[in-house]
Design a protein around this motif. Structure first.
Motif, mmCIF file in Angstrom:
data_model
loop_
_atom_site.group_PDB
_atom_site.id
_atom_site.type_symbol
_atom_site.label_atom_id
_atom_site.label_comp_id
_atom_site.label_asym_id
_atom_site.label_seq_id
_atom_site.Cartn_x
_atom_site.Cartn_y
_atom_site.Cartn_z
ATOM 1 N N GLN A 63 56.431 46.003 16.868
ATOM 2 C CA GLN A 63 56.405 45.105 18.022
ATOM 3 C C GLN A 63 55.930 45.820 19.301
ATOM 4 O O GLN A 63 55.130 45.274 20.058
ATOM 5 N N ILE A 64 56.406 47.025 19.516
ATOM 6 C CA ILE A 64 56.079 47.741 20.761
ATOM 7 C C ILE A 64 54.572 48.004 20.879
ATOM 8 O O ILE A 64 53.955 47.624 21.881
ATOM 9 N N PRO A 65 53.914 48.626 19.889
ATOM 10 C CA PRO A 65 52.468 48.833 20.044
ATOM 11 C C PRO A 65 51.676 47.523 19.994
ATOM 12 O O PRO A 65 50.602 47.427 20.591
ATOM 13 N N TRP A 66 52.204 46.526 19.305
ATOM 14 C CA TRP A 66 51.532 45.220 19.266
ATOM 15 C C TRP A 66 51.428 44.661 20.686
ATOM 16 O O TRP A 66 50.367 44.232 21.118
ATOM 17 N N HIS A 67 52.542 44.691 21.411
ATOM 18 C CA HIS A 67 52.533 44.184 22.785
ATOM 19 C C HIS A 67 51.755 45.107 23.722
ATOM 20 O O HIS A 67 51.128 44.635 24.673
ATOM 21 N N LEU A 68 51.784 46.405 23.463
ATOM 22 C CA LEU A 68 50.970 47.327 24.259
ATOM 23 C C LEU A 68 49.489 46.961 24.131
ATOM 24 O O LEU A 68 48.757 46.964 25.120
ATOM 25 N N ALA A 69 49.056 46.650 22.937
ATOM 26 C CA ALA A 69 47.658 46.251 22.728
ATOM 27 C C ALA A 69 47.334 44.994 23.533
ATOM 28 O O ALA A 69 46.277 44.901 24.171
ATOM 29 N N GLY A 70 48.234 44.019 23.532
ATOM 30 C CA GLY A 70 48.015 42.805 24.313
ATOM 31 C C GLY A 70 47.931 43.089 25.802
ATOM 32 O O GLY A 70 47.049 42.581 26.505
ATOM 33 N N VAL A 71 48.848 43.931 26.291
ATOM 34 C CA VAL A 71 48.837 44.306 27.711
ATOM 35 C C VAL A 71 47.553 45.067 28.048
ATOM 36 O O VAL A 71 46.941 44.843 29.103
ATOM 37 N N ALA A 72 47.116 45.958 27.168
ATOM 38 C CA ALA A 72 45.882 46.712 27.397
ATOM 39 C C ALA A 72 44.684 45.763 27.476
ATOM 40 O O ALA A 72 43.817 45.914 28.352
ATOM 41 N N MET A 73 44.641 44.779 26.589
ATOM 42 C CA MET A 73 43.534 43.829 26.607
ATOM 43 C C MET A 73 43.521 43.026 27.909
ATOM 44 O O MET A 73 42.457 42.842 28.523
ATOM 45 N N VAL A 74 44.680 42.561 28.348
ATOM 46 C CA VAL A 74 44.765 41.833 29.618
ATOM 47 C C VAL A 74 44.316 42.742 30.766
ATOM 48 O O VAL A 74 43.583 42.311 31.671
ATOM 49 N N THR A 75 44.718 43.993 30.732
ATOM 50 C CA THR A 75 44.330 44.950 31.767
ATOM 51 C C THR A 75 42.825 45.187 31.759
ATOM 52 O O THR A 75 42.177 45.182 32.818
ATOM 53 N N PHE A 76 42.228 45.391 30.586
ATOM 54 C CA PHE A 76 40.781 45.595 30.487
ATOM 55 C C PHE A 76 40.015 44.399 31.049
ATOM 56 O O PHE A 76 39.041 44.553 31.780
ATOM 57 N N GLY A 77 40.460 43.207 30.683
ATOM 58 C CA GLY A 77 39.807 42.004 31.190
ATOM 59 C C GLY A 77 39.961 41.866 32.690
ATOM 60 O O GLY A 77 39.024 41.483 33.396
ATOM 61 N N SER A 78 41.128 42.206 33.203
ATOM 62 C CA SER A 78 41.383 42.122 34.645
ATOM 63 C C SER A 78 40.540 43.129 35.427
ATOM 64 O O SER A 78 40.007 42.802 36.492
ATOM 65 N N ILE A 79 40.408 44.336 34.904
ATOM 66 C CA ILE A 79 39.552 45.347 35.534
ATOM 67 C C ILE A 79 38.114 44.843 35.576
ATOM 68 O O ILE A 79 37.425 44.942 36.608
ATOM 69 N N THR A 80 37.668 44.274 34.476
ATOM 70 C CA THR A 80 36.307 43.740 34.405
ATOM 71 C C THR A 80 36.095 42.658 35.454
ATOM 72 O O THR A 80 35.115 42.682 36.206
ATOM 73 N N ILE A 81 37.015 41.703 35.518
ATOM 74 C CA ILE A 81 36.881 40.607 36.480
ATOM 75 C C ILE A 81 36.869 41.143 37.908
ATOM 76 O O ILE A 81 36.027 40.747 38.726
ATOM 77 N N ALA A 82 37.778 42.048 38.223
ATOM 78 C CA ALA A 82 37.857 42.590 39.585
ATOM 79 C C ALA A 82 36.555 43.295 39.976
ATOM 80 O O ALA A 82 36.048 43.101 41.090
ATOM 81 N N LEU A 83 36.007 44.106 39.083
ATOM 82 C CA LEU A 83 34.763 44.816 39.398
ATOM 83 C C LEU A 83 33.580 43.867 39.530
ATOM 84 O O LEU A 83 32.751 44.015 40.431
ATOM 85 N N VAL A 84 33.511 42.884 38.653
ATOM 86 C CA VAL A 84 32.391 41.941 38.696
ATOM 87 C C VAL A 84 32.473 41.057 39.945
ATOM 88 O O VAL A 84 31.446 40.781 40.579
ATOM 89 N N VAL A 85 33.662 40.637 40.322
ATOM 90 C CA VAL A 85 33.807 39.837 41.548
ATOM 91 C C VAL A 85 33.400 40.663 42.766
ATOM 92 O O VAL A 85 32.701 40.167 43.664
ATOM 93 N N SER A 86 33.794 41.921 42.812
ATOM 94 C CA SER A 86 33.379 42.801 43.917
ATOM 95 C C SER A 86 31.854 42.939 43.947
ATOM 96 O O SER A 86 31.237 42.894 45.014
ATOM 97 N N PHE A 87 31.251 43.095 42.787
ATOM 98 C CA PHE A 87 29.793 43.180 42.667
ATOM 99 C C PHE A 87 29.143 41.892 43.165
ATOM 100 O O PHE A 87 28.162 41.919 43.909
ATOM 101 N N ALA A 88 29.711 40.750 42.776
ATOM 102 C CA ALA A 88 29.172 39.453 43.193
ATOM 103 C C ALA A 88 29.246 39.275 44.705
ATOM 104 O O ALA A 88 28.393 38.617 45.302
ATOM 105 N N ARG A 89 30.244 39.875 45.326
ATOM 106 C CA ARG A 89 30.402 39.782 46.780
ATOM 107 C C ARG A 89 29.543 40.789 47.534
ATOM 108 O O ARG A 89 29.648 40.903 48.743
ATOM 109 N N GLY A 90 28.725 41.524 46.817
ATOM 110 C CA GLY A 90 27.788 42.434 47.448
ATOM 111 C C GLY A 90 28.314 43.831 47.701
ATOM 112 O O GLY A 90 27.650 44.636 48.349
#
Length: 132
Positions: free
Chosen positions: A49-76
């Motif tokens: 259970q512990i590494p299973w949820h860690l994987a889910g949290v990591a995926m959410v984090t990776f996606g969030s990092i991507t969105i944050a960087l792309v939004v910053s890029f979109a804003r110039g």
């Protein structure tokens, strides 16, 4: 090209966040239900259970990092996509390995597809200052 990178980046980021959340919220419940019908000791269940949820949290984090960087890029803003490149390479490599290990389960293509989307978003030569 900027619009394509932004749309593709936000789409990939949201997709990764969604699959990460579903991995933990839905996937664990399904796996736990299957394991309940076996003789798996409680310690082993917690150990899964512990590494299973860690994987889910990591995926959410990776996606969030991507969105944050792309939004910053979109804003110039000046943005390095180096983190997105690392995420992309990890997704493509893991997805490819998993496809071979699990005999081409089509479900695992999601990692290759998401990683490839990120590669398109972040594909640019790495400048020396990005490595510092």
């Amino acid at each position: 090209m900027k619009v394509v990178r932004v749309v593709l980046g936000i789409t990939a980021g949201l997709s990764i966040v969604a699959t990460g959340a579903m991995h933990s919220l839905v996937g664990w419940g399904q796996l736990k239900a299957v394991l309940a019908n076996t003789q798996v000791p409680a310690e082993v269940l917690i150990g899964l259970q512990i590494p299973w949820h860690l994987a889910g949290v990591a995926m959410v984090t990776f996606g969030s990092i991507t969105i944050a960087l792309v939004v910053s890029f979109a804003r110039g803003r000046k943005v390095s996509f180096l983190a997105i490149r690392f995420i992309a390479i990890a997704y493509v490599a893991f997805g490819s390995w998993a496809l071979v290990a699990v005999k081409l389960d089509p479900f695992l293509m999601i990692f290759v597809v998401q990683g490839t989307m990120l590669l398109v978003v972040a594909w640019k030569p790495i400048r020396k200052q990005e490595l510092c």
